[in-house]
Every structure is written in structure tokens, then in C-alpha cells.
Write a protein that holds these residues in place. Structure first.
Motif, mmCIF file in Angstrom:
data_model
loop_
_atom_site.group_PDB
_atom_site.id
_atom_site.type_symbol
_atom_site.label_atom_id
_atom_site.label_comp_id
_atom_site.label_asym_id
_atom_site.label_seq_id
_atom_site.Cartn_x
_atom_site.Cartn_y
_atom_site.Cartn_z
ATOM 1 N N LEU A 196 -19.055 52.101 6.229
ATOM 2 C CA LEU A 196 -20.819 51.451 5.910
ATOM 3 C C LEU A 196 -21.061 51.969 7.951
ATOM 4 C CD1 LEU A 196 -20.224 47.880 5.161
ATOM 5 C CD2 LEU A 196 -20.807 49.922 3.846
ATOM 6 N N LYS A 197 -21.263 52.690 8.382
ATOM 7 C CA LYS A 197 -21.535 52.956 9.877
ATOM 8 C C LYS A 197 -23.005 53.591 10.202
ATOM 9 C CE LYS A 197 -19.315 57.663 10.256
ATOM 10 N NZ LYS A 197 -20.309 58.395 10.756
ATOM 11 N N ASP A 198 -23.105 54.219 8.409
ATOM 12 C CA ASP A 198 -24.454 54.579 8.609
ATOM 13 C C ASP A 198 -25.556 53.930 7.567
ATOM 14 O OD1 ASP A 198 -23.874 56.366 10.135
ATOM 15 O OD2 ASP A 198 -22.826 58.037 8.221
ATOM 16 N N VAL A 199 -25.103 52.746 7.846
ATOM 17 C CA VAL A 199 -25.894 51.848 7.269
ATOM 18 C C VAL A 199 -26.202 50.721 7.825
ATOM 19 C CG1 VAL A 199 -25.950 49.329 5.241
ATOM 20 C CG2 VAL A 199 -24.554 51.484 4.738
ATOM 21 N N SER A 200 -27.997 50.018 7.507
ATOM 22 C CA SER A 200 -28.661 50.020 8.365
ATOM 23 C C SER A 200 -27.908 48.251 8.410
ATOM 24 C CB SER A 200 -30.155 48.971 8.001
ATOM 25 O OG SER A 200 -30.839 48.265 8.459
ATOM 26 N N ASP A 201 -27.972 47.455 9.868
ATOM 27 C CA ASP A 201 -27.639 45.709 10.072
ATOM 28 C C ASP A 201 -28.074 45.614 9.318
ATOM 29 O OD1 ASP A 201 -25.203 46.547 11.383
ATOM 30 O OD2 ASP A 201 -26.401 45.793 13.596
ATOM 31 N N GLU A 202 -29.375 45.822 9.081
ATOM 32 C CA GLU A 202 -30.808 44.900 7.980
ATOM 33 C C GLU A 202 -30.069 44.404 6.460
ATOM 34 O OE1 GLU A 202 -32.322 47.235 10.012
ATOM 35 O OE2 GLU A 202 -32.133 45.709 11.659
ATOM 36 N N GLN A 203 -29.108 45.518 5.770
ATOM 37 C CA GLN A 203 -28.572 45.796 4.537
ATOM 38 C C GLN A 203 -27.799 45.155 4.814
ATOM 39 O OE1 GLN A 203 -29.990 49.788 4.657
ATOM 40 N NE2 GLN A 203 -29.722 49.353 2.404
ATOM 41 N N ILE A 204 -26.744 44.350 5.733
ATOM 42 C CA ILE A 204 -25.825 43.685 5.760
ATOM 43 C C ILE A 204 -25.792 42.534 5.948
ATOM 44 C CG2 ILE A 204 -23.841 43.211 6.808
ATOM 45 C CD1 ILE A 204 -23.485 46.377 7.805
ATOM 46 N N ILE A 205 -24.708 41.431 4.647
ATOM 47 C CA ILE A 205 -25.061 40.182 4.842
ATOM 48 C C ILE A 205 -23.763 39.925 5.181
ATOM 49 C CG2 ILE A 205 -25.508 38.102 3.224
ATOM 50 C CD1 ILE A 205 -27.410 39.385 1.751
ATOM 51 N N GLU A 206 -23.654 39.230 5.988
ATOM 52 C CA GLU A 206 -22.154 38.798 6.273
ATOM 53 C C GLU A 206 -21.467 37.817 6.439
ATOM 54 O OE1 GLU A 206 -19.132 39.856 8.657
ATOM 55 O OE2 GLU A 206 -20.717 40.738 9.497
ATOM 56 N N MET A 207 -20.377 36.951 5.180
ATOM 57 C CA MET A 207 -20.498 36.116 5.006
ATOM 58 C C MET A 207 -19.091 35.167 5.270
ATOM 59 S SD MET A 207 -23.059 35.706 2.566
ATOM 60 C CE MET A 207 -21.742 34.764 1.035
ATOM 61 N N PRO A 208 -18.570 34.222 4.950
ATOM 62 C CA PRO A 208 -17.973 33.498 5.670
ATOM 63 C C PRO A 208 -16.574 34.201 4.656
ATOM 64 C CG PRO A 208 -19.304 31.943 4.381
ATOM 65 C CD PRO A 208 -19.813 33.403 4.509
ATOM 66 N N VAL A 209 -14.909 34.377 5.350
ATOM 67 C CA VAL A 209 -14.190 34.409 4.470
ATOM 68 C C VAL A 209 -13.759 33.519 2.973
ATOM 69 C CG1 VAL A 209 -11.764 34.753 4.046
ATOM 70 C CG2 VAL A 209 -12.752 34.991 6.381
ATOM 71 N N ALA A 210 -14.764 33.473 1.507
ATOM 72 C CA ALA A 210 -15.381 32.658 0.724
ATOM 73 C C ALA A 210 -15.568 33.941 -0.491
ATOM 74 C CB ALA A 210 -15.982 31.729 0.833
ATOM 75 N N GLU A 211 -14.452 34.542 -1.363
ATOM 76 C CA GLU A 211 -14.266 35.495 -2.301
ATOM 77 C C GLU A 211 -15.221 34.468 -3.378
ATOM 78 O OE1 GLU A 211 -12.222 35.005 -0.735
ATOM 79 O OE2 GLU A 211 -11.385 37.240 0.426
ATOM 80 N N ASN A 212 -15.341 33.490 -3.741
ATOM 81 C CA ASN A 212 -15.668 33.115 -4.954
ATOM 82 C C ASN A 212 -17.713 33.152 -4.427
ATOM 83 O OD1 ASN A 212 -15.824 32.669 -7.681
ATOM 84 N ND2 ASN A 212 -16.326 30.307 -6.761
ATOM 85 N N LEU A 213 -17.569 32.824 -2.948
ATOM 86 C CA LEU A 213 -19.333 32.639 -2.397
ATOM 87 C C LEU A 213 -19.948 34.105 -2.870
ATOM 88 C CD1 LEU A 213 -21.585 31.200 -1.364
ATOM 89 C CD2 LEU A 213 -20.313 31.302 1.025
ATOM 90 N N MET A 214 -19.409 35.158 -2.028
ATOM 91 C CA MET A 214 -19.457 36.326 -2.076
ATOM 92 C C MET A 214 -20.660 37.185 -3.442
ATOM 93 S SD MET A 214 -17.506 38.397 0.533
ATOM 94 C CE MET A 214 -15.647 37.750 0.473
ATOM 95 N N ILE A 215 -19.286 37.004 -4.234
ATOM 96 C CA ILE A 215 -19.878 37.005 -5.411
ATOM 97 C C ILE A 215 -20.900 36.458 -6.307
ATOM 98 C CG2 ILE A 215 -18.974 37.215 -8.176
ATOM 99 C CD1 ILE A 215 -17.112 38.991 -6.335
ATOM 100 N N GLY A 216 -21.020 34.940 -6.070
ATOM 101 C CA GLY A 216 -22.033 34.089 -6.948
ATOM 102 C C GLY A 216 -23.868 34.322 -5.789
ATOM 103 N N CYS A 217 -22.753 34.970 -4.396
ATOM 104 C CA CYS A 217 -25.155 34.922 -3.980
ATOM 105 C C CYS A 217 -24.995 36.486 -4.286
ATOM 106 C CB CYS A 217 -24.008 36.064 -2.565
ATOM 107 S SG CYS A 217 -24.897 36.437 -1.015
ATOM 108 N N ALA A 218 -24.259 38.348 -4.971
ATOM 109 C CA ALA A 218 -23.941 38.998 -5.732
ATOM 110 C C ALA A 218 -25.338 38.928 -6.384
ATOM 111 C CB ALA A 218 -22.996 39.660 -5.863
ATOM 112 N N ILE A 219 -24.871 37.333 -7.432
ATOM 113 C CA ILE A 219 -25.392 37.296 -8.705
ATOM 114 C C ILE A 219 -26.920 36.672 -8.537
ATOM 115 C CG2 ILE A 219 -25.315 35.468 -10.254
ATOM 116 C CD1 ILE A 219 -21.801 35.783 -10.518
ATOM 117 N N GLY A 220 -27.025 36.002 -7.001
ATOM 118 C CA GLY A 220 -28.471 35.688 -7.056
ATOM 119 C C GLY A 220 -28.956 36.966 -6.817
ATOM 120 N N LEU A 221 -28.241 37.769 -6.008
ATOM 121 C CA LEU A 221 -29.302 38.391 -5.061
ATOM 122 C C LEU A 221 -29.980 39.893 -6.320
ATOM 123 C CD1 LEU A 221 -27.238 39.523 -1.994
ATOM 124 C CD2 LEU A 221 -30.050 38.416 -2.048
#
Length: 174
Positions: free
Chosen positions: A36-61
Motif C-alpha cells: 500500500l506504499k502508493d495509497v493515500s493515508d486518507e484512504q486507510i482505516i486503521e483498525m484494532p486487531v479484531a477481524e470480525n470488526l474489520m469485516i463488519g466495518c467493510a459491510i457498513g462502508l
């Protein structure tokens, strides 16, 4: 082109889409193994170590019209996100009678076994076949740079059609 160069290229292309959001932990610091070296920081959503939460966030987005790309650093940890992936992301359209149809791209990495700093058996398992039996969307194992380029394009086109894709990467190839 190397396997890693293909991963960088495809994630850079996804990052050019203003709807893309990259979700994971340690992304801003580790930049997903440099992919992701060429991806803007504004497009990155830093999450805690919680894969269920990450997938849930993806669903919402996704329900808001965005393109979520979830990075799961080790295939072994995908087990923590299975409820959200199997019972919600994959089944939302069916259980909502078509009212909601979230779609995401999920990048999942099988840990290294041949490179230095072998992380052990609990960080190198490949559950691809089991996942293929659990979800209705494609689970694509990328074992060459050609497959990386082709399968990322498939994943994007699937998202356009409202369908998720699980992309399996192999750290031994990076």
C-alpha cells in the motif's frame, strides 16, 4: 513483474478509485507488507486487531457505496472474522430479500514457511478450501504475478456487480 510488484500495482490501481478504503491493522506503519506504499493515508482505516470488526466495518462502508478492501495479515486470523464474513457479508442480500447487498474485497495472507523468521504453524495455515465451502463468493488463490493481476481485476468487477471476493496471497511469494 514480480509477485510483490503485481500486488503493489493492483493496490495502487484500487487506490486511484476515490471510493476505495483499505481496512486493517498496522496498515499505516507496515503498509501491508509494502503493498500500500502508493495509497493515500486518507484512504486507510486503521483498525484494532479484531477481524470480525474489520469485516463488519467493510459491510457498513459498502452499504454507503464505498469499496472496502480488508487486509487480513494472516490466514489463521480469518477465523476470527468468519461470523461477519459467512453469516453477514455473504448472506445479507438473501436475508434482507435483496434490500442490502454489501460487497468487499478481502485480502488474506497465508504466512511464510520458507523465508527467514518462520512464524510457526499457527501463522501459516491455508484455509482456502474450507472457505470455498463456506461462502458463495469467489475465493481466489493467487500463486503467480499473472494471477494477482487477473484476480484483482475480477475482484473489482465483482464489486461493481455487488459481489465480494476473497483474494488469497502467499507470503512465501512476496
Amino acid at each position: 513483474m514480480s509477485y510483490k510488484e503485481a500486488l503493489i500495482r493492483q493496490n495502487t490501481l484500487l487506490g486511484q478509485n476515490t471510493k476505495s478504503r483499505f481496512i486493517g491493522y498496522g496498515l499505516k506503519k507496515g503498509r501491508a507488507m509494502g503493498t500500500l506504499k502508493d495509497v493515500s493515508d486518507e484512504q486507510i482505516i486503521e483498525m484494532p486487531v479484531a477481524e470480525n470488526l474489520m469485516i463488519g466495518c467493510a459491510i457498513g462502508l459498502s452499504l454507503k457505496g464505498l469499496l472496502p478492501i480488508v487486509f487480513i495479515e494472516r490466514m489463521d486470523f480469518v477465523l476470527n472474522g468468519l461470523d461477519a464474513m459467512v453469516n453477514h457479508l455473504d448472506k445479507a442480500k438473501e436475508i434482507s430479500d435483496g434490500e442490502f447487498a454489501p460487497a468487499a474485497i478481502i485480502r488474506c495472507v497465508v504466512g511464510n514457511t520458507t523465508k527467514p523468521l518462520y512464524t510457526g504453524v499457527t501463522h501459516t495455515q491455508d484455509f482456502s478450501e474450507a472457505l470455498m465451502n463456506m461462502v458463495s463468493f469467489p475465493v481466489l488463490q493467487m500463486k503467480s504475478d499473472e494471477e494477482v493481476n487477473a484476480f484483482y481485476q475480477i475482484a473489482f468487477l465483482n464489486w461493481v456487480k455487488g459481489r465480494s471476493t476473497l483474494l488469497i496471497e502467499y507470503k512465501d511469494l512476496v
